[in-house]
Each structure stands twice: as C-alpha cells, then as structure tokens.
Design an enzyme around this catalytic site. Structure first.
Site, PDB file in Angstrom:
ATOM      1  N   HIS A 280       0.759  -1.277   0.117  1.00  0.00           N
ATOM      2  CA  HIS A 280       0.028   0.082   0.031  1.00  0.00           C
ATOM      3  C   HIS A 280       0.970   1.196   0.099  1.00  0.00           C
ATOM      4  O   HIS A 280       1.341   1.854   1.093  1.00  0.00           O
ATOM      5  CB  HIS A 280      -0.818   0.011   1.286  1.00  0.00           C
ATOM      6  CG  HIS A 280      -1.881   0.931   1.093  1.00  0.00           C
ATOM      7  ND1 HIS A 280      -3.201   0.857   1.996  1.00  0.00           N
ATOM      8  CD2 HIS A 280      -2.051   2.284   0.694  1.00  0.00           C
ATOM      9  CE1 HIS A 280      -3.990   1.820   1.718  1.00  0.00           C
ATOM     10  NE2 HIS A 280      -3.346   2.925   1.101  1.00  0.00           N
TER      11      HIS A 280
ATOM     12  N   ASP B 210      -8.874   2.506  -3.340  1.00  0.00           N
ATOM     13  CA  ASP B 210      -8.199   3.223  -1.907  1.00  0.00           C
ATOM     14  C   ASP B 210      -8.309   4.997  -1.805  1.00  0.00           C
ATOM     15  O   ASP B 210      -7.914   5.459  -3.123  1.00  0.00           O
ATOM     16  CB  ASP B 210      -6.891   2.928  -1.845  1.00  0.00           C
ATOM     17  CG  ASP B 210      -6.202   3.545  -0.457  1.00  0.00           C
ATOM     18  OD1 ASP B 210      -6.895   3.533   0.394  1.00  0.00           O
ATOM     19  OD2 ASP B 210      -5.132   3.971  -0.351  1.00  0.00           O
TER      20      ASP B 210
ATOM     21  N   HIS C 164     -10.578   0.611   1.204  1.00  0.00           N
ATOM     22  CA  HIS C 164     -10.549   1.655   2.240  1.00  0.00           C
ATOM     23  C   HIS C 164     -11.873   1.685   2.881  1.00  0.00           C
ATOM     24  O   HIS C 164     -12.874   2.075   2.041  1.00  0.00           O
ATOM     25  CB  HIS C 164     -10.244   3.026   1.307  1.00  0.00           C
ATOM     26  CG  HIS C 164     -10.214   4.105   2.217  1.00  0.00           C
ATOM     27  ND1 HIS C 164      -8.952   5.043   2.575  1.00  0.00           N
ATOM     28  CD2 HIS C 164     -10.803   4.476   3.396  1.00  0.00           C
ATOM     29  CE1 HIS C 164      -9.056   5.837   3.309  1.00  0.00           C
ATOM     30  NE2 HIS C 164     -10.447   5.603   3.921  1.00  0.00           N
TER      31      HIS C 164
ATOM     32  N   ASP D 174       0.924   2.474   3.666  1.00  0.00           N
ATOM     33  CA  ASP D 174       0.016   3.798   3.460  1.00  0.00           C
ATOM     34  C   ASP D 174       0.734   5.086   3.169  1.00  0.00           C
ATOM     35  O   ASP D 174       0.453   6.194   3.526  1.00  0.00           O
ATOM     36  CB  ASP D 174      -1.182   4.019   4.228  1.00  0.00           C
ATOM     37  CG  ASP D 174      -2.203   4.840   3.590  1.00  0.00           C
ATOM     38  OD1 ASP D 174      -2.172   5.253   2.453  1.00  0.00           O
ATOM     39  OD2 ASP D 174      -2.978   5.277   4.481  1.00  0.00           O
TER      40      ASP D 174
HETATM   41  C1  NCD Z   1      -4.198   8.780   1.235  1.00  0.00           C
HETATM   42  C2  NCD Z   1      -3.594   9.665   0.242  1.00  0.00           C
HETATM   43  O1  NCD Z   1      -3.115  10.627   0.526  1.00  0.00           O
HETATM   44  O2  NCD Z   1      -3.454   9.051  -1.118  1.00  0.00           O
HETATM   45  N1  NCD Z   1      -4.467   9.370   2.479  1.00  0.00           N
HETATM   46  C3  NCD Z   1      -4.759   8.955   3.486  1.00  0.00           C
HETATM   47  O3  NCD Z   1      -5.006   9.649   4.419  1.00  0.00           O
HETATM   48  N2  NCD Z   1      -4.538   7.517   3.644  1.00  0.00           N
HETATM   49  C4  NCD Z   1      -5.408   8.322   0.582  1.00  0.00           C
HETATM   50  C5  NCD Z   1      -6.209   7.385   1.386  1.00  0.00           C
HETATM   51  O4  NCD Z   1      -5.702   6.355   1.615  1.00  0.00           O
HETATM   52  O5  NCD Z   1      -7.237   7.596   1.990  1.00  0.00           O
HETATM   53 ZN    ZN Z   2      -6.797   4.520   2.256  1.00  0.00          ZN
END
Ligand code: NCD
Ligand code: ZN
Length: 429
Positions: free
Chosen positions: A64, A155, A182, A308
C-alpha cells in the site's frame, strides 16, 4: 559475485533463524553456507558485506503506497518513491490507483508499467475498481489485469454501492486477483482524518467515528464470504473492526487485513501534538484501538503491515486541520517503528513481524518474492535490530510529512539488495 558474511538470516517462510554466509550471483541466491563458507569459497574479485551482528531478511513488500504519478509529482514521483522504498528496506511496493487521472484506463496503466522498468526496486500497480473512482461502473478489469495490474482498489474513496462491490468481487474471483478496500462510510463522517471525540472537538473539526469503518468492514467481509473473492481490508484502525475481521476470518480464509505503523504506534493524541502531520484516513484512534490492533497482529487476524505511504507537500500540510490533506509518509520509518513498538516490547517475535512484510503479502499478490532460498531471487534487506537513531527531517521521499520526526527508534536499515544489486546502503560501500 556478492557475499553476505556472518549475518543472522531470518526467513519466515522457511522458519530459518541462523547465522550463515550467503552468496549472490547476478539476480539470484547462488548458495547459503555455514559460517566460514564465504572465507573458503569467495574469489578475489567478489564483493563482501560483513553482516556480523546484523539481520538478513527477505526484501520487504509494501502492499500500500502512493507514488503520485501521474498528476501529483510535486508530492512524490516514481523515482523518489522507489528511493524511499529502497531506503526503508523494501524491494517490492504496490502502488495505489488514486493518481490523476486515476488508473482506470489502459493508457495510464501502460505508462506506469513502462515507468516502473528502470527503478531500483520492483514497483507494481493496482488499477481502479470503478471508473473515475465514482463507485458506479466497473473498470475493464480483464484488460487492466492483462496489462499488469496485480490487484484492484479505489483506495482513498470508499465504494458506497454494495451491488457494485459484489459485482467487483465476482469478477476478481474469476480473475484470481485480490481487491483491497478503504473502509469509511462517508454517510457517517463529519470530517475526514481525525477521530470523532474529544480530540476532534479540541481541534475544532467534526471528525470521523470508528463506526464509519466498522459498517463497511462488516459489509465487505460478508460479501467476500459470499463470493469467495480474496480481499484485503486496508489500514485497519478500529478495535471493533479487528473483532469483525477476526470473526469473519473464522468463516472464510479469503479475508485478509493490513495495519499501518501509525495505527499500531500512535493514538489520536498525536493530533494535539503534531497537528496536520497526524491527520490521516482512517484516523489515529484511542489507546484501546491501538492495543486491539496489536492483538490482531499477534493472533494473525491482521496479515500485513503496510505503510499507506501518502506524501503531501509542505504547503498542503501547513493548511489548517479542516483543509490540509490526510496522509503521512511511511516507507523510511516502518521497519524501525515495528521493531520499536512490536518486537522490542515482546508483542511479536522478529520472524512473526517480518512474516507480515514478506511471505504474507507475497502470497496475496502471487509474487515470487518474500523468501530467501537457493535459486530464488536475490531481494534482501540487511538491518540492525538494536541500533537506535532519531528520525530527521530529510528523507529520500520528496515529502517529509511524518509525525515521527524527532522520535528515537530502534532498528536501522543497513543495506537493501534488489535483483542482486545494492540499491541502498546507509554508509559508504
Ligand atoms: C491517502 C492519500 O493521500 O492518497 N491518504 C490517507 O490519509 N491515507 C488516501 C487514502 O488512503 O485515504
Ligand atoms: Zn486508504
């Protein structure tokens, strides 16, 4: 040839944990020998890494990451993202599809597959589940898979329409590809990125409650049980969601979940201290949620540790809590956060921790990666389990939106080797 001498090889897949010498020839592991092997067998021209006192493990896999190309390269691009991955000990990363345009069409995916070619680490792509992330119509999943999409996800934008999710799962099952989700129902969210409660009140936003995550986790696990599709519940943040996944997993082995270092290391209190740097979707929650995530990692309710990695520019993060974007970078701190918050306190053994970064993600995405074996790919990380360091402000990533700047952590990447080449070393080599 490249030799790694006297390292402690920890390979979760083969349950190996022993000191040995490893020999790499081109992009493959040519041999694993008892200590002393390197001294006996190496030739004059071979390179040698002295890994005495260090751990040698399979190159880590992150299911991710957001590398922002095309469309948002002021935040990150594929080169800087790949460099951040190498510095973090990763040799394979899977990019999310929320670029501009989103990866819902063959042209964008082909461009990305081409860009990935000369990178220091393996950069893989997912494609969108729905066209334009609108949650209305499925993409051409057959065509996108044929072009190299390893999985599908919207996502960043939860899919509201249950029938669409059901249809996507049936298609994913037929194509034998995973879907990742998500989970935050916007209908229950006042504002994204901060847990709803005293902290959201203190910073003057409406906040996002855990129940918004729980309802979609329950829905999508039920759909996965019914369709048999392989699914990954992304960045789980709520203790109730952990309990839902645990119960659902008992009913079907196709349900999987990931947790991020931020969600097992921090609580919502970080928002009060770090401001928008701690604004993330789904939000950091309470200590009870954090402990439930750790329990979920311990009993394998949670299969993967994923960063992430979500780079944003300084200007964007300097906005107020209502308008700054959610997300934080994570590739360069994940290993140390795991060692500091999971391994050293005794929650997970080193091998169990590494399982969630190597063999488990490789299995979900059907990758020939995530293990160390003679004849196998020479993708490795070499790290110190004990060395402490303080997270600074300069990263290989183009962005520096990390709430961990200033924290002293234990566990430091020394070398990353991908396809037999040293793609990162923390000092001179
Ligand atoms: C992610 C992003 O910035 O692309 N941001 C986040 O807060 N995790 C997108 C997402 O996964 O929500
Ligand atoms: Zn996400």
């Amino acid at each position: 040839m490249l030799w790694i001498k006297n390292g402690r090889l920890v390979d979760p897949k083969s349950q190996t944990d022993r000191v040995c010498d490893i020999c790499i020839e081109r992009d493959r592991i040519a041999g694993i020998f008892s200590p002393g092997g390197a001294d006996q067998k190496h030739r004059e021209e071979d390179r040698m890494i002295d890994a005495q006192g260090l751990v040698v493990a399979p190159g880590m896999i992150d299911v991710h990451v957001h590398f922002r190309e095309p469309g948002f390269t002021y935040k990150e691009d594929i080169e800087t993202g790949a460099a951040a991955a190498a510095a973090g000990g990763y040799t394979t990363v899977i990019c999310m599809a929320n670029t501009k345009p989103v990866v819902d069409n063959e042209e964008t995916l082909s461009y990305l597959r081409e860009r990935a070619k000369d990178m220091p680490v393996h950069v893989l792509n997912t494609a969108a589940i729905t066209k334009g992330f609108k949650g209305e119509e499925l993409t051409d999943m057959i065509g996108l898979k044929a072009l190299g999409a390893v999985g599908f996800t919207d996502d960043g934008v939860p899919i509201k329409d249950t029938a669409i999710v059901m249809e996507a799962m049936k298609m994913a099952k037929a194509l034998n590809v995973p879907l990742s989700f998500h989970e935050e129902d916007p209908a229950l969210i006042g504002s994204f990125g901060v847990n709803q409660g005293p902290v959201s009140a203190a910073v003057g936003v409406e906040g996002a409650p855990a129940v918004a995550e729980d309802v979609l986790v329950a829905r999508d696990c039920a759909l996965a049980l019914s369709t048999g599709a392989e699914i990954d519940i992304q960045h789980i943040s709520s203790g109730t969601s952990v309990a839902i996944v645990r119960a659902m997993k008992a009913l079907g082995k196709n349900i999987h979940a990931e947790a991020t270092p931020q969600h097992f290391s921090l609580t919502e209190e970080a928002v009060l201290e770090k401001g928008t740097l701690a604004r993330v979707n789904p939000p950091l929650r309470t200590e009870a949620d954090r402990l439930a995530i750790i329990e979920g990692l311990k009993d394998d309710t949670i299969d993967y540790i994923a960063t992430d990695h979500a780079p944003h520019s300084r200007e964007e993060k300097e906005k107020d809590m209502k308008s700054a974007p959610s997300g934080m970078i994570g590739l360069e701190t994940a290993l140390a956060l795991g060692i500091t918050h999971l391994v050293k306190p005794g929650h997970l053994s080193l091998s169990h921790f590494l399982e969630k970064l190597t063999v488990n993600p490789a299995a979900l995405y059907h990758l020939d990666a995530g293990h160390v074996a003679v004849g196998g790919k020479a993708d490795l990380v070499i790290f110190s389990e004990d060395e402490t360091w303080t997270v600074g402000e300069s990263f290989k990533s183009k962005a520096s939106n990390s709430p961990f700047i200033g924290d002293t952590l234990q566990g430091k990447v020394k070398f990353t080797i991908c396809d037999g080449k040293i793609v990162y070393s923390d000092g001179k080599f």
